[in-house]
Scaffold this motif. Structure first.
Motif, PDB file in Angstrom:
ATOM      1  N   ASN A 275    -112.560  21.592-108.029  1.00 34.66           N
ATOM      2  CA  ASN A 275    -111.892  22.482-107.140  1.00 34.66           C
ATOM      3  C   ASN A 275    -111.614  23.768-108.034  1.00 34.66           C
ATOM      4  O   ASN A 275    -110.852  24.739-106.685  1.00 34.66           O
ATOM      5  CB  ASN A 275    -110.984  21.357-106.759  1.00 34.66           C
ATOM      6  N   PHE A 276    -111.034  23.718-109.242  1.00 33.50           N
ATOM      7  CA  PHE A 276    -110.072  24.624-110.086  1.00 33.50           C
ATOM      8  C   PHE A 276    -111.450  26.306-109.405  1.00 33.50           C
ATOM      9  O   PHE A 276    -110.295  27.251-109.887  1.00 33.50           O
ATOM     10  CB  PHE A 276    -111.143  24.334-111.492  1.00 33.50           C
TER      11      PHE A 276
ATOM     12  N   ILE B 236    -109.853  28.163-106.593  1.00 34.07           N
ATOM     13  CA  ILE B 236    -108.975  28.859-106.466  1.00 34.07           C
ATOM     14  C   ILE B 236    -108.353  30.446-105.834  1.00 34.07           C
ATOM     15  O   ILE B 236    -107.860  30.535-104.988  1.00 34.07           O
ATOM     16  CB  ILE B 236    -107.881  28.204-107.495  1.00 34.07           C
ATOM     17  N   VAL B 237    -109.083  31.111-106.869  1.00 37.21           N
ATOM     18  CA  VAL B 237    -109.452  33.044-106.951  1.00 37.21           C
ATOM     19  C   VAL B 237    -109.326  32.902-105.683  1.00 37.21           C
ATOM     20  O   VAL B 237    -109.047  33.833-105.100  1.00 37.21           O
ATOM     21  CB  VAL B 237    -109.576  32.897-108.117  1.00 37.21           C
TER      22      VAL B 237
ATOM     23  N   ARG C 184    -107.619  31.929-102.625  1.00 40.02           N
ATOM     24  CA  ARG C 184    -106.563  32.704-102.737  1.00 40.02           C
ATOM     25  C   ARG C 184    -107.200  34.164-102.086  1.00 40.02           C
ATOM     26  O   ARG C 184    -106.403  34.770-101.353  1.00 40.02           O
ATOM     27  CB  ARG C 184    -105.821  32.623-103.983  1.00 40.02           C
TER      28      ARG C 184
ATOM     29  N   LYS D 179    -107.584  34.366 -97.883  1.00 42.80           N
ATOM     30  CA  LYS D 179    -106.349  34.529 -97.231  1.00 42.80           C
ATOM     31  C   LYS D 179    -105.581  35.394 -97.554  1.00 42.80           C
ATOM     32  O   LYS D 179    -105.115  36.395 -96.147  1.00 42.80           O
ATOM     33  CB  LYS D 179    -105.210  33.362 -98.932  1.00 42.80           C
ATOM     34  N   ILE D 180    -105.826  36.344 -98.235  1.00 43.49           N
ATOM     35  CA  ILE D 180    -104.998  37.721 -98.751  1.00 43.49           C
ATOM     36  C   ILE D 180    -105.633  38.725 -97.709  1.00 43.49           C
ATOM     37  O   ILE D 180    -105.881  39.344 -96.693  1.00 43.49           O
ATOM     38  CB  ILE D 180    -104.514  38.166 -99.988  1.00 43.49           C
TER      39      ILE D 180
ATOM     40  N   ALA E 286    -105.390  39.152 -94.329  1.00 42.69           N
ATOM     41  CA  ALA E 286    -103.817  39.101 -93.683  1.00 42.69           C
ATOM     42  C   ALA E 286    -104.139  40.622 -92.699  1.00 42.69           C
ATOM     43  O   ALA E 286    -105.164  41.095 -93.444  1.00 42.69           O
ATOM     44  CB  ALA E 286    -102.772  39.403 -94.862  1.00 42.69           C
TER      45      ALA E 286
ATOM     46  N   ALA F 252    -104.807  20.975-111.334  1.00 43.23           N
ATOM     47  CA  ALA F 252    -103.674  22.570-111.909  1.00 43.23           C
ATOM     48  C   ALA F 252    -104.866  22.880-110.391  1.00 43.23           C
ATOM     49  O   ALA F 252    -104.486  23.742-109.149  1.00 43.23           O
ATOM     50  CB  ALA F 252    -104.994  23.348-112.515  1.00 43.23           C
ATOM     51  N   SER F 253    -105.788  21.853-109.623  1.00 36.51           N
ATOM     52  CA  SER F 253    -106.273  22.461-108.301  1.00 36.51           C
ATOM     53  C   SER F 253    -106.205  21.475-107.106  1.00 36.51           C
ATOM     54  O   SER F 253    -106.600  21.434-105.787  1.00 36.51           O
ATOM     55  CB  SER F 253    -108.100  22.915-108.447  1.00 36.51           C
TER      56      SER F 253
ATOM     57  N   LEU G  84    -100.815  41.615 -98.812  1.00 39.28           N
ATOM     58  CA  LEU G  84    -100.310  40.987 -99.963  1.00 39.28           C
ATOM     59  C   LEU G  84     -98.843  40.522 -99.049  1.00 39.28           C
ATOM     60  O   LEU G  84     -98.976  39.019 -99.347  1.00 39.28           O
ATOM     61  CB  LEU G  84    -100.434  41.156-101.576  1.00 39.28           C
TER      62      LEU G  84
ATOM     63  N   ALA H 162     -99.323  38.230 -96.178  1.00 39.58           N
ATOM     64  CA  ALA H 162    -100.445  37.437 -96.029  1.00 39.58           C
ATOM     65  C   ALA H 162     -99.522  35.958 -96.150  1.00 39.58           C
ATOM     66  O   ALA H 162     -99.301  34.804 -96.765  1.00 39.58           O
ATOM     67  CB  ALA H 162    -101.398  36.878 -97.103  1.00 39.58           C
ATOM     68  N   ARG H 163     -98.013  36.488 -97.481  1.00 41.07           N
ATOM     69  CA  ARG H 163     -97.391  35.199 -97.817  1.00 41.07           C
ATOM     70  C   ARG H 163     -96.156  34.880 -96.889  1.00 41.07           C
ATOM     71  O   ARG H 163     -95.914  35.888 -96.007  1.00 41.07           O
ATOM     72  CB  ARG H 163     -96.744  36.244 -99.064  1.00 41.07           C
TER      73      ARG H 163
ATOM     74  N   ARG I 157     -99.916  25.637-101.570  1.00 39.76           N
ATOM     75  CA  ARG I 157    -101.218  25.245-101.824  1.00 39.76           C
ATOM     76  C   ARG I 157    -102.065  26.606-101.965  1.00 39.76           C
ATOM     77  O   ARG I 157    -102.426  26.815-103.893  1.00 39.76           O
ATOM     78  CB  ARG I 157    -101.820  25.222-100.229  1.00 39.76           C
ATOM     79  N   TRP I 158    -102.530  28.027-101.327  1.00 38.29           N
ATOM     80  CA  TRP I 158    -103.103  28.596-102.027  1.00 38.29           C
ATOM     81  C   TRP I 158    -102.361  30.068-102.642  1.00 38.29           C
ATOM     82  O   TRP I 158    -103.239  30.571-103.329  1.00 38.29           O
ATOM     83  CB  TRP I 158    -103.667  29.028-100.436  1.00 38.29           C
ATOM     84  N   ASP I 159    -101.050  29.937-103.125  1.00 42.94           N
ATOM     85  CA  ASP I 159    -100.255  30.970-103.079  1.00 42.94           C
ATOM     86  C   ASP I 159     -99.724  29.778-104.080  1.00 42.94           C
ATOM     87  O   ASP I 159     -98.407  30.594-104.761  1.00 42.94           O
ATOM     88  CB  ASP I 159     -99.938  31.411-102.170  1.00 42.94           C
TER      89      ASP I 159
ATOM     90  N   MET J 115    -100.426  27.519-109.862  1.00 36.01           N
ATOM     91  CA  MET J 115    -102.106  28.292-110.686  1.00 36.01           C
ATOM     92  C   MET J 115    -102.695  29.700-109.901  1.00 36.01           C
ATOM     93  O   MET J 115    -103.567  29.990-110.577  1.00 36.01           O
ATOM     94  CB  MET J 115    -103.371  26.478-110.748  1.00 36.01           C
TER      95      MET J 115
ATOM     96  N   ARG K  45    -102.165  32.135-108.896  1.00 35.26           N
ATOM     97  CA  ARG K  45    -100.859  33.061-108.908  1.00 35.26           C
ATOM     98  C   ARG K  45    -101.221  33.780-110.429  1.00 35.26           C
ATOM     99  O   ARG K  45    -101.581  34.857-110.711  1.00 35.26           O
ATOM    100  CB  ARG K  45     -99.311  33.223-108.941  1.00 35.26           C
TER     101      ARG K  45
ATOM    102  N   LEU L 256    -103.913  32.297-112.109  1.00 31.36           N
ATOM    103  CA  LEU L 256    -105.465  32.903-112.181  1.00 31.36           C
ATOM    104  C   LEU L 256    -105.720  33.965-111.503  1.00 31.36           C
ATOM    105  O   LEU L 256    -106.578  34.741-112.138  1.00 31.36           O
ATOM    106  CB  LEU L 256    -106.200  31.843-112.000  1.00 31.36           C
ATOM    107  N   ASP L 257    -104.977  34.108-110.203  1.00 32.40           N
ATOM    108  CA  ASP L 257    -105.507  35.642-109.323  1.00 32.40           C
ATOM    109  C   ASP L 257    -105.050  36.784-110.410  1.00 32.40           C
ATOM    110  O   ASP L 257    -103.694  37.082-109.975  1.00 32.40           O
ATOM    111  CB  ASP L 257    -105.007  35.179-108.033  1.00 32.40           C
TER     112      ASP L 257
ATOM    113  N   ASN M 151    -105.630  40.102-107.535  1.00 30.67           N
ATOM    114  CA  ASN M 151    -104.342  40.295-106.300  1.00 30.67           C
ATOM    115  C   ASN M 151    -103.251  40.330-106.197  1.00 30.67           C
ATOM    116  O   ASN M 151    -102.411  39.689-105.938  1.00 30.67           O
ATOM    117  CB  ASN M 151    -104.827  39.682-105.084  1.00 30.67           C
TER     118      ASN M 151
END
Lengths: 399, 526
Positions: A17-18, A21-22, A25, A28-29, A32, B168-169, B301, B304-305, B448-450, B453, B455, B457-458, B461
């Protein structure tokens, strides 16, 4: 979400699942909208905050009434032309700080609001006083239609139902009647709900403001006004003679708990401190209003004498250093005002911290009964200039 | 008037203060603007009568002792700030109401933590061992990741640190379930979620473990003179390092040129700088910057938050001593074992924290008195429904009374008869002092999505204003005192390295120019 059973349940998790993650995200963004965010006023907490805590309010004098030979009732209404649509709501007993410009110098002075919170306007009562630059100006030079900038309402002599007793014994000394007029009006129109027994201390009957109004209010069983006359001369029927002593309070106060609210001159507070001790009241039941500027510092219990008549104060305002002199028994704030340095102040009593300022060098005296600083302020050398006297030459850094 | 400086920092919250400090220490010219008349943002205190109330801090995680310092103490040591901390070695007392409820106290320190957990949940031994192992492996994984400068070998991660990848996930609740914790133990372990404002079913487990490790291993600390003393200490450091700290100075606009932030407006004045650091939340920056200066992807962004929770805070000056109250420093109260997201989506969430400062800082208030601090996480949309400026005062008192009564019943103490001072803060208070949109105290929801971890890793965005760097609780590392102090330092380091690079480029340009013109001159001379 699956429902969690009360028994121990093992679930399997996936390390892979790791890797999602990105991308999750990003998805989701990406989904929006790309519209502008709404302004702060679009959120309820922010909208309420801006109404009850406006940074400043523009008002106009709509009416001036002489209430005694030396005191005037000034009615302030919102100045819509300058952008104030409505006045901030307040709790009875609050005050406002009024900004006044006289001969090119700017002053700020607190006045208790004397009207009810439900009236939509503020009334203040201003008594001319010896040496009171602003009070005298407001008494003599203000006309209907004049505009002022005032602060949001603030103060600590307000009724807190979770803290205070159901009955308040009010003690007003002279012009200290002002917040109590607000309490009386607020109880009368239902904005506040407690019983008030008010001792109104005066020198002689001609000092009483708005007596008719108080007498009418007393038809409400929640309100009682007792006039206490300290001056020479005949005491009218129904008046008490002398000062508000422990004995006098006992005579009128109810059985059980009551809170004492007091507003008046310094001498009255000093007198009351002794009297209230006799009553054995818990501290939570005693509220004094702001003491106001220390006009006679030498009379304060912890007074530290000045070794010089005046001191050199260097004021650092980030752009330049300005040198001024400040008398040994003059507050730093007053010295700055006198020298045309723009200051910020609200309570003028050392408590609210609005004038919070850093001392870079020098010694000072802050009266203990007006030292509303936080503990760390003393450690790092911060003062409230409205109640600070220099005790050496000083360098202060404006915020 | 127009002014120039090297770097401007907007907002003197925890992050802004440490950022300005780090920048000034490196020799840059820095101006720090703050709209309030005090530095510190939420790290502040206020006086009522004979009480000085802490405004927001419960305890600083990862402080450690002088002999065995944690991250936060090391950070302050590094910047030369002497904070008088008192260590708090009881993690918390937690009271859950109802038939399945419990009332237990959990201790800090690795062994004490395990022992106190076993005492109240004798069956959790095996799971606790697994949890402690997981906490360690998380730390090892992070160390490995740091060693590889954030570019770890994926296979190594998967083989050696798979438990880290799992935590982490996945949400905390799932991970604790997978470790085989029974309900009571799981419920106790999840207690801390309200510190992060995200229920255990949505909270990234890694984030939680990072915090838990800070509390359990190093131990928490409480500053003797409230968090305000840290704020003043940081401001003092800023003065010493030559940073110009401007209080009562609200930034009212950002100045852009060719898509780059080149300065800010404060009243009628304009201040220009090579770089700007914002301690204020991106939503407010967007409003100040104006639509045309915000990139489409940044707008997405922002939209979305969701904002993090806000709080109802009830500050009580009691005329009872801490002994008479019989409370530890921290007590969590909840009406059920697993308060989930729906738990907050209500006017009065049945979960709150009660702090009695005198249990740690004995002399925090005069003898015979104590201070109580009740904190309730709330979502303004639900909590403030129907509230207007006119009924706000009544609403505040009603809400406060409700929680005070619950506190009296649940903890068996008499509060109402002993309130000497009372002050109540709500989302409106956060809105007033910090201009926080919707009164958020925690920046953006770390859900969850935000989550943390995600934030971290990404790297793509993120807000992408040129020459504008963010720090504070709305950042990648989330809210909390320790992380916001660190976020300021990180932002400053980024800015310093960019400016150094730029300086280097300028240097090279100059050298090339000199050489070229030198050659030309030589040619001409010839």
């Amino acid at each position: 979400m699956e429902k969690i059973s009360s028994k121990v349940k093992k679930i399997k998790l996936n390390a892979a699942n790791f890797l999602k993650i990105v991308s999750n995200r990003k998805k989701k963004i990406d989904s929006a909208e790309s519209v502008d965010v709404k302004p702060l006023s679009g959120y309820r907490p922010n909208a309420i905050a801006s109404v009850i805590h406006p940074e400043r309010q523009f008002v106009k004098v709509s009416e001036i009434t002489a209430v005694t030979g030396s005191a005037k009732l000034i009615k302030l209404v919102p100045d819509k032309d300058r952008g104030t649509e409505r006045l901030a709501p307040f709790a009875a007993g609050s005050c406002i700080s009024v900004e006044v410009s006289i001969d090119g110098r700017t002053y700020h002075r607190p006045y208790s609001i004397s009207s009810s919170p439900l009236e939509g306007y503020y009334e203040i009562i201003v008594k001319s006083a010896n040496g009171g630059i602003v009070s005298n100006f407001l008494n003599d030079n203000v006309n209907a239609g004049d505009g002022f900038v005032i602060s949001e309402p603030f103060g600590e002599l307000t009724y807190e139902p979770l803290r205070d007793a159901k009955t308040v014994v009010g003690i007003a000394g002279g012009v200290g009647i002002t917040p109590f007029r607000s309490f009386i009006k607020a109880i009368s129109d239902g904005a506040e709900n407690f019983d008030l027994i008010l001792f109104y201390g005066i020198d002689n009957p001609s000092d009483i403001v708005l007596k008719d109004e108080f007498d009418r209010a007393c038809s409400n069983p929640k309100i009682r006004v007792v006039y206490v006359m300290s001056g020479e001369g005949d005491v009218p029927d129904g008046f008490e003679k002398g000062f508000v002593t422990a004995e006098l309070i006992k005579k009128y106060a109810p059985e059980g708990d009551y809170s004492v609210f007091a507003c008046g001159p310094e001498a009255m507070y000093d007198f009351l401190e002794v009297e209230l001790k006799k009553l054995g009241l818990r501290k939570k039941f005693i509220r004094f209003d702001y003491r106001g500027e220390p006009l006679r510092p030498k009379k304060l219990g912890d007074y530290i004498p000045a070794s010089c008549e005046s001191y050199k104060i260097t004021v650092d305002d980030h752009r330049a250093l300005t040198e001024i002199t400040c008398g040994g028994d003059e507050t730093l704030l007053k010295a700055m005002e006198r020298n045309g340095i723009r200051t910020r102040t609200k309570c003028m009593s050392g408590i609210c911290g609005y004038c919070h300022t850093k001392v870079s060098e020098g010694d000072y005296y802050m009266p203990g009964n007006r030292d509303g600083r936080r503990a760390a302020d003393a450690v790092y050398g911060y003062i409230h200039p409205c109640c600070t006297f220099p005790r050496s030459d000083m360098v202060i850094k404006l915020p | 008037m127009k002014y120039e400086t090297d770097v401007i920092v907007v907002g003197a919250g925890n992050g802004g203060l440490t950022a300005a400090n780090e920048l000034a220490r490196s020799g840059l010219k820095v101006i720090l603007f703050e709209k309030h008349n005090l530095p510190g943002g939420v790290a502040t205190s206020f006086v009522r009568g004979r009480f000085e109330f802490e405004a927001s801090l419960h305890e600083l995680c990862d402080v450690g002792t002088e002999e065995n310092p944690g991250v936060v103490r090391k950070l302050f040591d590094k910047i030369g700030l002497d904070v008088d901390f008192i260590n708090e070695m009881t993690l918390f007392r937690t009271v859950v109401k109802g038939v399945e409820g419990y009332d237990v106290s959990i201790k800090a320190g690795r062994e004490e933590f395990e022992r106190s957990m076993l005492e109240c949940c004798p069956e959790c031994g095996k799971s606790m061992k697994k949890l402690m192992k997981l906490l360690n492996s998380t730390q090892e994984a992070l160390a490995y990741n740091d060693k590889k400068h954030g570019k770890p070998n994926k296979l190594v991660m998967l083989m050696r640190y798979s438990s880290f990848l799992i935590s982490a996930s996945h949400p905390l609740d799932d991970v604790l379930l997978s470790l085989g914790f029974e309900d009571k133990a799981r419920s106790i372990l999840e207690t801390y979620w309200s510190y992060l404002g995200v229920p255990a079913t949505d909270l990234n487990a890694f984030h939680y473990f990072e915090m838990l490790r800070g509390y359990v291993k190093a131990g928490a600390g409480v500053p003797r003179l409230r968090s305000y003393s840290i704020s003043l200490g940081l401001a003092e450091n800023n003065f010493k390092n030559g940073c110009d700290v401007r209080l009562n100075s609200e930034v009212t606009g950002f100045i852009f040129e060719d898509g780059k932030v080149i300065g800010v407006r404060v009243g009628d004045d304009e201040y220009y700088a090579k770089e700007v650091i914002s301690n204020i939340i991106p939503h407010n920056v967007a409003n100040l910057a104006g639509s045309e200066n915000i990139k489409e992807k940044d707008k997405k962004l922002l939209n979305a938050r969701k904002f993090g929770v806000s709080f109802l805070c009830i500050y009580l000056g009691m005329d009872l001593s801490v002994e008479e109250l019989g409370l530890p420093y921290t007590t969590f109260v909840s009406s059920c074992l697993f308060p989930g997201e729906s738990f907050l989506k209500t006017k009065y969430p049945e979960i709150y924290i009660v702090n009695c400062l005198n249990a740690v800082v004995e002399d925090a208030t005069p003898s015979g008195t104590s201070s109580l601090f009740i904190t309730v996480p709330v979502i303004p949309e639900y909590f403030m429904e129907g509230v207007t400026p006119e009924n706000y005062r009544e609403f505040k008192n009603e809400a406060a009374l409700r929680y005070i009564k619950d506190c009296e019943e649940t903890l068996g103490i008499n509060v109402l008869d002993h309130i000497e001072e009372i002050s109540v803060a709500t989302p409106v208070t956060f809105a007033r002092y910090f201009a926080a949109p919707d009164g958020t105290a925690y920046g953006y929801e770390l859900s969850r999505w935000d989550g943390l971890m995600a934030r971290m890793l990404d790297k793509i965005n993120r807000f992408s204003y040129d020459r504008l760097t963010f720090c504070g609780g709305h950042g990648a590392s989330g809210d909390g005192y320790g992380v916001t102090y660190l976020s300021g330092i990180e932002a400053a380091e980024k800015v310093i390295s960019r400016l150094k690079k730029q300086e280097l480029i300028e240097d090279i340009k100059q050298t090339v120019k000199n050489t070229v013109s030198g050659k030309r001159r030589k040619k001409e001379e010839n």
